[in-house]
Motif scaffolding. Structure first.
Motif, mmCIF file in Angstrom:
data_model
loop_
_atom_site.group_PDB
_atom_site.id
_atom_site.type_symbol
_atom_site.label_atom_id
_atom_site.label_comp_id
_atom_site.label_asym_id
_atom_site.label_seq_id
_atom_site.Cartn_x
_atom_site.Cartn_y
_atom_site.Cartn_z
ATOM 1 N N VAL A 40 0.830 -1.200 0.000
ATOM 2 C CA VAL A 40 0.000 0.000 0.000
ATOM 3 C C VAL A 40 0.869 1.256 0.000
ATOM 4 O O VAL A 40 0.576 2.238 -0.705
ATOM 5 N N THR A 195 -6.885 2.630 -4.915
ATOM 6 C CA THR A 195 -6.240 2.638 -3.605
ATOM 7 C C THR A 195 -5.418 3.903 -3.408
ATOM 8 O O THR A 195 -5.443 4.514 -2.331
ATOM 9 N N PRO A 318 -8.413 -1.061 1.600
ATOM 10 C CA PRO A 318 -7.533 -1.555 0.526
ATOM 11 C C PRO A 318 -7.526 -3.076 0.404
ATOM 12 O O PRO A 318 -7.486 -3.605 -0.714
ATOM 13 N N THR A 321 -10.765 -4.103 -1.355
ATOM 14 C CA THR A 321 -10.760 -3.745 -2.781
ATOM 15 C C THR A 321 -9.830 -4.654 -3.572
ATOM 16 O O THR A 321 -10.093 -4.943 -4.749
#
Length: 357
Positions: A40, A195, A318, A321
């Motif tokens: 991320v 994201t 995140p 998703t």
């Protein structure tokens, strides 16, 4: 063969596979959590890497600058968490007398309305003021333990930053092809784009909310306003219930330190700031980037918090998703599920009126 193609059987097999997968992720949570955090973070600084690459920066600059940016942010956040946990632990014993006085006053007030005072005293004797902030300490300690895996995160970040340029170019080539691979690539690229947008918007509004919360707490003279501002910033990443988690500790501390009036003003200030910024303005910037309904967001929050702890609560959106991208967006035959998973409501179409001759 017909039984093997049964929808019910496919659902059962898929559910069993999901249970095994989640159990496996939970078993390696100490590795899976930092690994996904590194992914991320790599996505969050990808625009910076892309900007440097487009302007002809050397390869080592495209790797070093995003990596240094992420490491500095992690170090600052880890130091702030460590100081906050220490300050909270030192502060709590000082409010024992105020807590006992409030409990005694509440007991006498309830006794006037006919409630058995012995039962109240038995219940009060089990209360401990430090328990009111136990979940806050557990939340901060969980994040601090995740930040303590800094060496692992940095190693993963280093590798991901080195591979980012080549990976992006290869994905661009595969996206232009036909077939299942291109569908998967397009789904992953959409996941990365959404994201990144989610992280940018949530971070900016989290900083705004935290700054306004700190200012309000300073005005109301609530102790440790910077700590509660940090908590407000972190809980902004937690959908739906993050506001309540960030509000409860300063409200209780305002009650212990300044009385009922201070607690009410803390609640009013937090609600006003949250309603304006997070309920009215932030959704307009975020749009439908998440693509998950309110119910699914709540379920994913509970699930990932159970699997990965406090870090899972912050990364719940995140993570969900990514699951949607792999299981739904990458499979053209499952695209019909997108409308069911999303909370977007299409405008109602009214039938056209017939013109009578």
């Amino acid at each position: 063969m017909e039984q093997a193609r049964s929808p019910a059987l496919r659902v059962l097999v898929g559910t069993a596979a999901a249970v095994v997968t989640v159990a496996g992720i939970k078993a390696i949570g100490s590795l899976a959590g930092p690994a996904f955090l590194a992914l991320v973070l790599t996505i969050s600084v990808n625009p910076l890497r892309g900007w440097l690459d487009r302007h002809g920066a050397p390869f080592w600059v495209c790797v070093a600058v995003p990596l240094a940016t992420v490491i500095l942010v992690l170090l600052a956040l880890g130091a702030a968490l460590a100081v906050s946990v220490a300050q909270l632990a030192l502060m709590l014993p000082d409010y024992t007398s105020q807590f006992n006085a409030l409990v005694t006053e509440a007991t006498h007030t309830l006794a006037k309305y006919g409630i058995d005072q012995r039962k109240l005293q038995d219940a009060v004797s089990r209360l401990d003021p430090s328990q009111l902030f136990a979940y806050v300490q557990a939340f901060l300690n969980g994040l601090l333990s995740a930040s303590s895996a800094l060496v692992l995160i940095v190693l993963l970040l280093f590798g991901m930053c080195i591979d980012a340029t080549g990976t992006v170019r290869q994905l661009a080539k595969l996206a232009d092809q036909d077939g299942a691979r291109s569908d998967l690539v397009r789904a992953l690229r959409a996941f990365a784009r959404d994201t990144g947008r989610f992280l940018v918007v949530t971070t900016v509004f989290g900083l705004l909310v935290a700054a306004l919360d700190v200012a309000a707490l300073y005005i109301l003279a609530v102790p440790l306003p910077l700590l509660w501002g940090l908590l407000s910033f972190l809980t902004n990443y937690i959908p739906n219930i993050g506001f309540v988690v960030g509000l409860a500790p300063p409200a209780v501390l305002g009650l212990l330190d300044g009385g009922v009036g201070t607690m009410i003003w803390v609640i009013v200030a937090y609600c006003a700031i949250n309603f304006v910024l997070q309920s009215l303005i932030q959704p307009k910037f975020l749009g439908d980037a998440v693509g998950l309904s309110f119910t699914l967001v709540n379920i994913s929050l509970i699930l990932w918090a159970w699997v990965l702890g406090p870090l899972g609560a912050i990364l719940a959106v995140p993570l969900s998703t990514l699951v949607r991208a792999l299981l739904v967006d990458a499979d053209p035959t499952k695209h019909w599920l997108t409308g069911l998973l999303s909370s977007a409501v299409e405008p109602r179409r009214h039938p056209a009126k017939r013109k009578h001759p």
